[in-house]
Design a protein around this motif. Sequence first.
Motif, short mmCIF file in Angstrom:
data_model
loop_
_atom_site.label_atom_id
_atom_site.label_comp_id
_atom_site.label_asym_id
_atom_site.label_seq_id
_atom_site.Cartn_x
_atom_site.Cartn_y
_atom_site.Cartn_z
N MET A 36 2.76 -61.60 -34.33
CA MET A 36 3.49 -62.84 -33.66
C MET A 36 3.45 -64.12 -34.27
SD MET A 36 2.94 -63.49 -29.50
CE MET A 36 1.35 -64.21 -29.99
N LYS A 37 4.64 -65.04 -34.38
CA LYS A 37 4.85 -66.01 -34.66
C LYS A 37 4.69 -66.97 -33.67
CE LYS A 37 5.56 -64.79 -38.88
NZ LYS A 37 4.48 -64.88 -40.00
N VAL A 38 3.95 -68.30 -33.81
CA VAL A 38 3.72 -69.40 -32.71
C VAL A 38 4.90 -70.30 -33.04
CG1 VAL A 38 2.33 -70.84 -31.64
CG2 VAL A 38 1.62 -68.70 -32.06
N ILE A 39 5.77 -70.47 -32.12
CA ILE A 39 6.74 -71.96 -32.58
C ILE A 39 6.64 -72.88 -31.53
CG2 ILE A 39 9.11 -72.18 -32.74
CD1 ILE A 39 9.53 -69.12 -33.59
N ALA A 40 6.79 -74.16 -31.98
CA ALA A 40 6.54 -75.09 -30.93
C ALA A 40 7.88 -76.01 -31.20
CB ALA A 40 5.53 -76.11 -31.57
N PHE A 41 8.42 -76.35 -30.09
CA PHE A 41 9.65 -77.01 -29.75
C PHE A 41 9.24 -78.51 -30.20
CE2 PHE A 41 10.35 -73.91 -26.68
CZ PHE A 41 11.40 -73.53 -27.04
N TYR A 42 10.16 -79.13 -31.11
CA TYR A 42 10.07 -80.20 -31.86
C TYR A 42 11.32 -81.43 -31.32
CZ TYR A 42 9.43 -83.55 -35.86
OH TYR A 42 9.29 -84.49 -36.80
N PHE A 43 10.74 -82.41 -30.95
CA PHE A 43 11.61 -83.75 -30.28
C PHE A 43 11.84 -84.67 -31.20
CE2 PHE A 43 12.48 -87.07 -27.01
CZ PHE A 43 13.56 -86.71 -26.76
N PRO A 44 13.29 -85.01 -31.68
CA PRO A 44 13.36 -86.00 -32.84
C PRO A 44 13.62 -87.46 -32.25
CG PRO A 44 15.30 -85.02 -31.85
CD PRO A 44 14.28 -84.36 -31.04
N GLN A 45 13.46 -87.73 -30.95
CA GLN A 45 13.90 -89.12 -30.37
C GLN A 45 12.78 -90.13 -30.74
OE1 GLN A 45 16.77 -90.48 -27.31
NE2 GLN A 45 15.16 -90.18 -26.06
N PHE A 46 11.80 -90.13 -32.00
CA PHE A 46 11.24 -91.23 -32.31
C PHE A 46 11.81 -91.85 -33.58
CE2 PHE A 46 9.05 -87.83 -30.16
CZ PHE A 46 8.23 -88.35 -29.40
N HIS A 47 13.15 -92.49 -33.51
CA HIS A 47 13.70 -93.31 -34.32
C HIS A 47 14.79 -94.03 -33.80
CE1 HIS A 47 17.18 -90.95 -35.67
NE2 HIS A 47 16.45 -90.06 -35.23
N PRO A 48 14.85 -95.34 -33.96
CA PRO A 48 16.37 -95.87 -33.46
C PRO A 48 17.72 -95.29 -33.59
CG PRO A 48 14.49 -97.49 -34.16
CD PRO A 48 14.45 -96.15 -34.59
N ILE A 49 18.46 -95.36 -32.91
CA ILE A 49 19.88 -95.04 -33.16
C ILE A 49 20.93 -95.97 -32.51
CG2 ILE A 49 19.41 -92.53 -33.74
CD1 ILE A 49 20.62 -92.04 -30.90
N PRO A 50 21.89 -96.34 -32.97
CA PRO A 50 23.01 -97.31 -32.42
C PRO A 50 23.17 -96.91 -30.89
CG PRO A 50 23.62 -96.86 -34.61
CD PRO A 50 22.63 -95.63 -34.42
N GLU A 51 23.56 -95.67 -30.52
CA GLU A 51 23.62 -95.27 -29.15
C GLU A 51 22.64 -95.76 -28.37
OE1 GLU A 51 26.13 -92.94 -32.16
OE2 GLU A 51 24.01 -93.50 -31.90
N ASN A 52 21.38 -95.54 -28.66
CA ASN A 52 20.31 -95.83 -27.76
C ASN A 52 19.94 -97.34 -27.67
OD1 ASN A 52 19.61 -93.23 -26.80
ND2 ASN A 52 18.05 -92.86 -28.49
#
Length: 363
Positions: free
Chosen positions: A1-17
């Motif tokens: 069985m493989k363990v997969i962790a969800f990964y969130f990318p919002q740790f860098h600035p973007i023009p929209e934010n």
Amino acid sequence: MKVIAFYFPQFHPIPENDMWWGDGFTDWTKVKAAVPQYKGHQQPEVPYQKNYYSLLNEEVQVQQAKLGEKYGVDGFCYYHYWFEGKLLLEKPMENMLKNKKIRMPFCISWANETWARTWDGQEDNILIRQNYDEGRAAWKRHFDYLLPFFRDERYIRHDGKPMFLIYKPQFITECAQMIDYWKKLAIEAGFPGLYVGYQHHTAFNFDMEKCGFDFGVEFEPFYTVREFKKEIEKPIDKVCYAIRQPDWLKRKLMEKIFRKPVIFDYDLVWKRILNRMPEKENIMPGAFPAWDNTPRRGNHANIFRGASPEKFKKYYAQRVERAQKIYHADYLFINAWNEWAEGAHLEPDEVNGFGYLEAINLE
């Protein structure tokens, strides 16, 4: 069985934010600004050695992959933001694709929600809207963007089929037609097909197989909390500390009118997780180390009080055992690797150190 962790990318600035939230905004902005909601409430959470990293630094992703591998994570599931061809927060995933020093296997989940200032996809105060009436030409553009990721040797495949998740498929009007088309495109690209799953997040009923899905994920903790909502007029066994005799109406009053956080019993929620049988076949179990979205929601937060690495280690070991013996699952999904603004992270922090990572290392 493989363990997969969800990964969130919002740790860098973007023009929209920058435009929507202010110059230099990242999720760290919310994390740093969080304040306690009651006596003894641990906020803000501080990453270990105050490592407020930027995901534009390629060495950060290299180190994250090494850390995950060391403690037993078999893969990251990157959140992917696609709005009819418009991409947001795509750089960490694209940089990872180019950087072969990042050895961690990966897959992708399309976080297909409309973005709004409420942070929860409501239809007011829209920042950028999803359009689900796209048709084949748009579906092919999306698939063609994803294809280089599917072809990468690190991409997670099930029986040779690239694994792809959709966060909330109930929003997509022609979801079955889109998935069927994508599976055909995958075969044309040389794969035996596409292995498509959905994140079991909100209460909706649909025929998984008829819609073209191969599996579902028990996306915790709110997959389990969803079950409490079925008991609208019944006591919820003191699930909320915040309300002495909780029911759905009182909870909503606390949340919407009195602006108090809803506080769940961490141990009770885990008890429900571990006592539940899978709803159907091909459901992959989920786990969560902790949850406290005070940084995003303030005094509207959902807080699971009582979490600790010691408790998580015990519950996680039982979850793995049930995943193998009862679910017969190929994968277990953890929410999450780095959801700092929701208090759901395996990454180390100043209070718990590497405790949550050590909890999943069962060797």
